[in-house]
Design a protein around this motif. Structure first.
Motif, PDB file in Angstrom:
ATOM      1  N   GLN A 126     -71.707 -79.399 -17.648  1.00  0.00           N
ATOM      2  CA  GLN A 126     -71.265 -78.024 -17.885  1.00  0.00           C
ATOM      3  C   GLN A 126     -70.320 -77.559 -16.780  1.00  0.00           C
ATOM      4  N   ARG A 127     -70.192 -78.371 -15.731  1.00  0.00           N
ATOM      5  CA  ARG A 127     -69.297 -78.038 -14.628  1.00  0.00           C
ATOM      6  C   ARG A 127     -68.007 -78.842 -14.780  1.00  0.00           C
ATOM      7  N   TYR A 128     -67.016 -78.497 -14.022  1.00  0.00           N
ATOM      8  CA  TYR A 128     -65.710 -79.135 -14.151  1.00  0.00           C
ATOM      9  C   TYR A 128     -65.046 -79.203 -12.785  1.00  0.00           C
ATOM     10  N   TYR A 129     -64.082 -80.081 -12.667  1.00  0.00           N
ATOM     11  CA  TYR A 129     -63.359 -80.207 -11.409  1.00  0.00           C
ATOM     12  C   TYR A 129     -62.230 -79.189 -11.355  1.00  0.00           C
ATOM     13  N   PHE A 130     -62.170 -78.426 -10.269  1.00  0.00           N
ATOM     14  CA  PHE A 130     -61.098 -77.452 -10.081  1.00  0.00           C
ATOM     15  C   PHE A 130     -60.112 -78.015  -9.064  1.00  0.00           C
ATOM     16  N   GLY A 131     -58.926 -78.342  -9.527  1.00  0.00           N
ATOM     17  CA  GLY A 131     -57.903 -78.945  -8.684  1.00  0.00           C
ATOM     18  C   GLY A 131     -56.919 -79.695  -9.553  1.00  0.00           C
ATOM     19  N   ASN A 132     -56.317 -80.722  -9.025  1.00  0.00           N
ATOM     20  CA  ASN A 132     -55.382 -81.542  -9.794  1.00  0.00           C
ATOM     21  C   ASN A 132     -56.085 -82.805 -10.275  1.00  0.00           C
ATOM     22  N   ALA A 133     -56.108 -82.987 -11.583  1.00  0.00           N
ATOM     23  CA  ALA A 133     -56.733 -84.167 -12.192  1.00  0.00           C
ATOM     24  C   ALA A 133     -55.775 -84.746 -13.222  1.00  0.00           C
ATOM     25  N   THR A 144     -63.833 -68.605 -17.248  1.00  0.00           N
ATOM     26  CA  THR A 144     -64.979 -68.148 -16.459  1.00  0.00           C
ATOM     27  C   THR A 144     -64.955 -66.631 -16.325  1.00  0.00           C
ATOM     28  N   TRP A 145     -63.770 -66.079 -16.084  1.00  0.00           N
ATOM     29  CA  TRP A 145     -63.631 -64.628 -15.968  1.00  0.00           C
ATOM     30  C   TRP A 145     -64.032 -63.942 -17.273  1.00  0.00           C
ATOM     31  N   ALA A 146     -63.530 -64.461 -18.385  1.00  0.00           N
ATOM     32  CA  ALA A 146     -63.835 -63.867 -19.686  1.00  0.00           C
ATOM     33  C   ALA A 146     -65.332 -63.944 -19.989  1.00  0.00           C
ATOM     34  N   ASP A 147     -65.948 -65.093 -19.698  1.00  0.00           N
ATOM     35  CA  ASP A 147     -67.383 -65.241 -19.951  1.00  0.00           C
ATOM     36  C   ASP A 147     -68.192 -64.259 -19.102  1.00  0.00           C
ATOM     37  N   ALA A 148     -67.814 -64.128 -17.826  1.00  0.00           N
ATOM     38  CA  ALA A 148     -68.534 -63.209 -16.943  1.00  0.00           C
ATOM     39  C   ALA A 148     -68.410 -61.769 -17.431  1.00  0.00           C
ATOM     40  N   HIS A 149     -67.234 -61.413 -17.909  1.00  0.00           N
ATOM     41  CA  HIS A 149     -67.018 -60.050 -18.390  1.00  0.00           C
ATOM     42  C   HIS A 149     -67.897 -59.744 -19.601  1.00  0.00           C
ATOM     43  N   ARG A 150     -68.137 -60.762 -20.422  1.00  0.00           N
ATOM     44  CA  ARG A 150     -68.964 -60.580 -21.623  1.00  0.00           C
ATOM     45  C   ARG A 150     -70.445 -60.786 -21.339  1.00  0.00           C
ATOM     46  N   GLY A 151     -70.787 -61.045 -20.072  1.00  0.00           N
ATOM     47  CA  GLY A 151     -72.187 -61.237 -19.717  1.00  0.00           C
ATOM     48  C   GLY A 151     -72.725 -62.603 -20.055  1.00  0.00           C
ATOM     49  N   ARG A 152     -71.842 -63.561 -20.286  1.00  0.00           N
ATOM     50  CA  ARG A 152     -72.269 -64.915 -20.610  1.00  0.00           C
ATOM     51  C   ARG A 152     -72.491 -65.699 -19.317  1.00  0.00           C
ATOM     52  N   PRO A 153     -73.352 -66.724 -19.355  1.00  0.00           N
ATOM     53  CA  PRO A 153     -73.591 -67.523 -18.141  1.00  0.00           C
ATOM     54  C   PRO A 153     -72.345 -68.301 -17.744  1.00  0.00           C
ATOM     55  N   VAL A 154     -72.115 -68.413 -16.455  1.00  0.00           N
ATOM     56  CA  VAL A 154     -70.971 -69.172 -15.947  1.00  0.00           C
ATOM     57  C   VAL A 154     -71.482 -70.200 -14.955  1.00  0.00           C
ATOM     58  N   SER A 155     -70.762 -71.325 -14.879  1.00  0.00           N
ATOM     59  CA  SER A 155     -71.131 -72.391 -13.949  1.00  0.00           C
ATOM     60  C   SER A 155     -70.058 -72.531 -12.893  1.00  0.00           C
ATOM     61  N   PRO A 156     -70.455 -72.786 -11.655  1.00  0.00           N
ATOM     62  CA  PRO A 156     -69.442 -72.991 -10.618  1.00  0.00           C
ATOM     63  C   PRO A 156     -68.702 -74.290 -10.854  1.00  0.00           C
TER      64      PRO A 156
END
Length: 471
Positions: free
Chosen positions: A303-310, A172-184
């Motif tokens: 396009q979204r994903y779970y952030f945590g332990n899966a 997400t950080w890399a995409d934002a730096h390149r101006g690409r769309p990011v999803s929460p």
């Protein structure tokens, strides 16, 4: 830093905060599956041949990090206890600790000569303190090599997230730096199997395994020291390997093959080793397999994903005689069938989650965490990181590009406080396709040295990097 004379020298420390304040005081409770992993720490290190940062302190890289941290309140928050004593994250925009370092070698030299101890110096590998209320649970370290290379290390307590989540954070950080769309990311999880109106089945193989595991190590107070090495297997080699075992297992994956190969050879080394104080127990013909279960509670095309332990950990046991007498293809078939059954039997996976949730004290407090990676030999699959890109398979790890067409040259995943027989992590490789990297952590350097000289493994012509002495 783990060594007095480390080649990694801290230059400066700072704090990166969200560009937009979060809802101050909002509490994000952690689940039983998170609490179970609290003994462990984890880290991801991404190596780049070019330095995309410039001067991070004033650079757009810091701006893009602050921008995406707005999406990750559990990353910038701080740990707190709820009324019943369970862990939660309190959103307070305290930020993420960022350390800048200089490395006294080139990137190529580092990958050739660094050992497992030194690699830990690239990611502020830090266990959660007893009172973590002002402690940053996520830490980022940016390491500049001589000649322009850089390594970005993200370390964190496993209580909050798994290595896949940290990879998504970096992507997400890399995409934002390149101006690409990011999803929460997603912060919600389906807690129960089915519609919640029926009592879940917690009498499964998985729950029996978790219950037995939880009783094994109440007395353990310090982790086993490990020595490690990483093997790189090319795309050509893996194609040949999978072709040879097609008669046994036509749908075998690179993970099936490599997990079987290293399991078989590690057990052979251990069976021939003197009892020198290691954890030589009666279960050395068993392996626990750690796999990702995100697709069980989120749409696979989201396009979204779970952030945590899966994560789901399951056990596969083979009679030592069966292991010794059968060809590798037979073991590959057993591993493949084991994982295939888990994928088809959703109840098996969810029963483990339900069992963990059911293990509460009368006041609602979760039981003490236990060793999830060990004491039996454990193997982590990162096959879920592979994505289709046209006709090719590309890894999410190596799609993390801060600069266009500048993917990592190597990505390393690490788990802290591994116990017992050791850990195998099977990861994508920068070559793409079927190529894989295998990181092996064993209780002694002697075992690692023997593995590096094992003729069955060397017959596949792997390249060895980042190997060395005890941690």
């Amino acid at each position: 830093m783990s060594q007095i004379h480390s080649r990694v020298k801290p230059i400066t420390k700072l704090t990166a905060v969200s560009s937009n304040p979060s809802v101050s005081g909002r509490v994000y409770p952690l689940l039983a599956a998170d609490h179970a992993l609290a003994r462990h720490s984890a880290a991801v290190v991404m190596y780049y041949s070019e330095n995309p940062f410039g001067s991070f302190i004033l650079d757009p890289m810091r701006e893009s990090l602050s921008k995406i941290l707005t999406l990750y309140p559990t990353v910038t928050g701080r740990l707190t206890r709820t009324e019943n004593g369970n862990w939660a994250v309190k959103g307070n925009d305290a930020g993420v600790r960022v350390t800048m370092t200089k490395v006294g070698s080139s990137l190529d030299e580092w990958l050739r000569s660094a050992d497992s101890v030194e690699e830990r110096d690239l990611a502020a590998f830090d266990d959660m303190p007893e009172d973590p209320y002002i402690w940053s649970p996520f830490r980022i370290q940016i390491n500049e090599f001589e000649g322009g290379g850089v390594a970005i290390g993200v370390s964190f307590t496993h209580l909050l997230a798994d290595p896949t989540s940290a990879t998504f954070l970096l992507k997400t950080w890399a995409d934002a730096h390149r101006g690409r769309p990011v999803s929460p990311p997603l912060f919600t999880r389906r807690l129960s199997l089915g519609d919640g109106e029926k009592i879940p089945n917690i009498a499964t193989k998985s729950t029996t395994f978790y219950a037995n595991k939880s009783k094994l190590d109440d007395h353990i107070v310090s982790p086993t020291k490990m020595s490690s090495v990483t093997f790189k297997f090319s795309n050509t080699t893996m194609n040949q390997c999978l072709s040879k075992i097609k008669p046994h297992c036509p749908n075998a994956t690179p993970f099936d093959f490599l997990a079987s190969l290293f399991w078989k050879q590690i057990l052979k080394i251990k069976s021939n080793s003197p009892k020198d104080g290691q954890n030589n127990n009666n279960n050395n013909h068993s392996i626990s397999i750690c796999s990702d279960i995100r697709n069980s509670f989120q749409s696979s095309n989201s396009q979204r994903y779970y952030f945590g332990n899966a994560l789901h950990i399951s056990q596969l046991t083979i009679d030592p005689k069966e292991m010794a007498e059968n060809e590798l293809g037979h073991i590959v078939e057993l591993v493949h069938n084991h994982l295939e059954r888990l994928g088809e039997e959703e109840e098996e996976t969810w029963s483990a989650m339900e069992w963990l949730e059911s293990q509460k004290e009368k006041d609602g407090r979760y039981v003490m965490p236990f060793t999830m990676y060990g004491p039996e030999l454990s193997c982590v699959s990162m096959e879920h990181m592979m994505m289709k890109k046209g006709n090719e398979n590309e890894s999410l790890s190596y799609a993390t590009k801060f600069v266009k067409d500048s993917k990592p040259v190597h990505v390393s995943y690490n788990i802290g406080n591994v116990e017992g027989e050791g850990l195998i992590i099977i990861m994508p490789s920068n070559e793409g396709g079927l190529a894989r990297n295998v990181k092996v952590m064993l209780p002694s350097k002697r075992e690692v040295d023997e593995l590096c000289e094992d003729q069955a493994i060397l017959s596949f012509n792997p390249t060895m990097i980042l190997g060395g002495r005890d941690e």
